[in-house]
Design a protein around this motif. Structure first.
Motif, short mmCIF file in Angstrom:
data_model
loop_
_atom_site.label_atom_id
_atom_site.label_comp_id
_atom_site.label_asym_id
_atom_site.label_seq_id
_atom_site.Cartn_x
_atom_site.Cartn_y
_atom_site.Cartn_z
N PRO A 86 37.05 -4.98 93.38
CA PRO A 86 38.06 -4.20 92.65
C PRO A 86 38.81 -4.95 91.56
O PRO A 86 39.36 -4.32 90.64
CB PRO A 86 39.02 -3.72 93.74
N ARG A 87 38.82 -6.27 91.60
CA ARG A 87 39.52 -7.04 90.58
C ARG A 87 38.58 -7.62 89.52
O ARG A 87 39.04 -8.30 88.60
CB ARG A 87 40.36 -8.16 91.22
N CYS A 88 37.29 -7.35 89.66
CA CYS A 88 36.31 -7.77 88.65
C CYS A 88 36.18 -6.65 87.62
O CYS A 88 35.76 -5.55 87.95
CB CYS A 88 34.97 -8.06 89.30
N ILE A 89 36.53 -6.95 86.37
CA ILE A 89 36.64 -5.88 85.38
C ILE A 89 35.63 -5.98 84.24
O ILE A 89 35.64 -5.15 83.33
CB ILE A 89 38.06 -5.83 84.79
N GLY A 90 34.75 -6.98 84.27
CA GLY A 90 33.79 -7.11 83.17
C GLY A 90 32.61 -7.98 83.56
O GLY A 90 32.59 -8.62 84.62
#
Length: 261
Positions: A86-90
């Motif tokens: 959930p905190r990986c955005i790219g």
């Protein structure tokens, strides 16, 4: 004024060992969100732990072109699976670097295309590294976009005008670092004025490329405010308006980050 540092390397020597004070200075400077960028897929747990320990820090997953020969065969589906955190955005950073050639160029190109596939499959934006490889980067982007759309940003832009134009034509964003503050960067500043405002981002690429007036020191996220002030002057905006613009642009591109806003 609040800003996002859309690209830094908080696990790097020079930052990692003094992270609490680095993050405190960032908060004091109005930097309320930072993205620590992956250079190796195998360091995923480092980025995950760092982000989970610090609410203001998000992260990406990928292989830098310098490390492409270390991770030449990581499949796109593995990158996609890791990106579901959930905190990986790219995805990335990935791309081509012909200045150092730390990895063979054909391997860099293969890994770049794998990351494009991962960006396409995951729906997350790709962070693109391009140095002295404009023609090949442009060719790969055009070919791959024709195979299926994906979102991306040309990070720490230091390439020629034509790559910026092609990137914009393909729907990419363009991110400017401390380079835009350097005295000899008239061409980069001129390119910045031609990028549509809704595609502009700012970053540090910390600990590298500290902006004026911090030259000679390790860069850190707090210094993105200095880059933003120069970029604002360059494109004819107030610093507050530029901060609001680039923050909105960040959350439009990295839309998964909105859950942590």
């Amino acid at each position: 004024m609040s800003l996002v540092d859309s690209h830094c390397h908080l696990d790097s020597p020079g930052l990692a060992e003094r992270l609490p004070e680095v993050l405190a200075r960032a908060r004091s400077a109005g930097i309320d969100r930072m993205v620590t960028i992956s250079t190796r897929v195998r360091r995923f747990e480092t980025y995950r732990r760092l982000s989970e320990a610090h609410p203001e820090v998000l992260f990406t997953v990928g292989t830098h072109p310098h490390q492409a020969a270390e991770e030449p065969d990581v499949p796109a589906d593995e990158i996609v699976a890791l990106s579901r955190h959930p905190r990986c955005i790219g995805i990335g950073e990935a791309g081509l670097d012909y200045h150092y050639d730390y990895a063979p160029r054909d391997v860099q190109q293969k890994v770049f295309r794998t990351h494009i596939a991962a960006a396409r499959e995951s729906g997350l934006p790709l962070v693109i590294h391009a140095r002295e490889a404009d023609e090949d980067v442009a060719e790969i982007l055009i070919e791959e976009m024709a195979r299926g759309e994906f979102r991306a940003v040309l990070h720490c832009f230091s390439s020629g005008r034509r790559l910026a134009e092609i990137g914009v034509e393909l729907g990419l964003y363009v991110s400017f670092s401390g380079i835009v503050t350097f005295r000899n960067s008239d061409e980069i500043r001129a390119i910045a004025t031609a990028v549509p405002r809704e595609r502009l981002l700012v970053e540090t690429d910390a600990p590298y490329l500290a902006p004026v007036p911090h030259r000679g020191r390790p860069n850190e996220p707090a210094f993105v405010a200095d880059t933003a002030r120069v970029l604002a002057e360059t494109v004819g905006m107030t610093p507050d308006d530029l901060a609001g613009l680039t923050t909105d642009n960040f959350y439009r591109l990295f839309d998964k980050a909105a859950a942590h806003r």
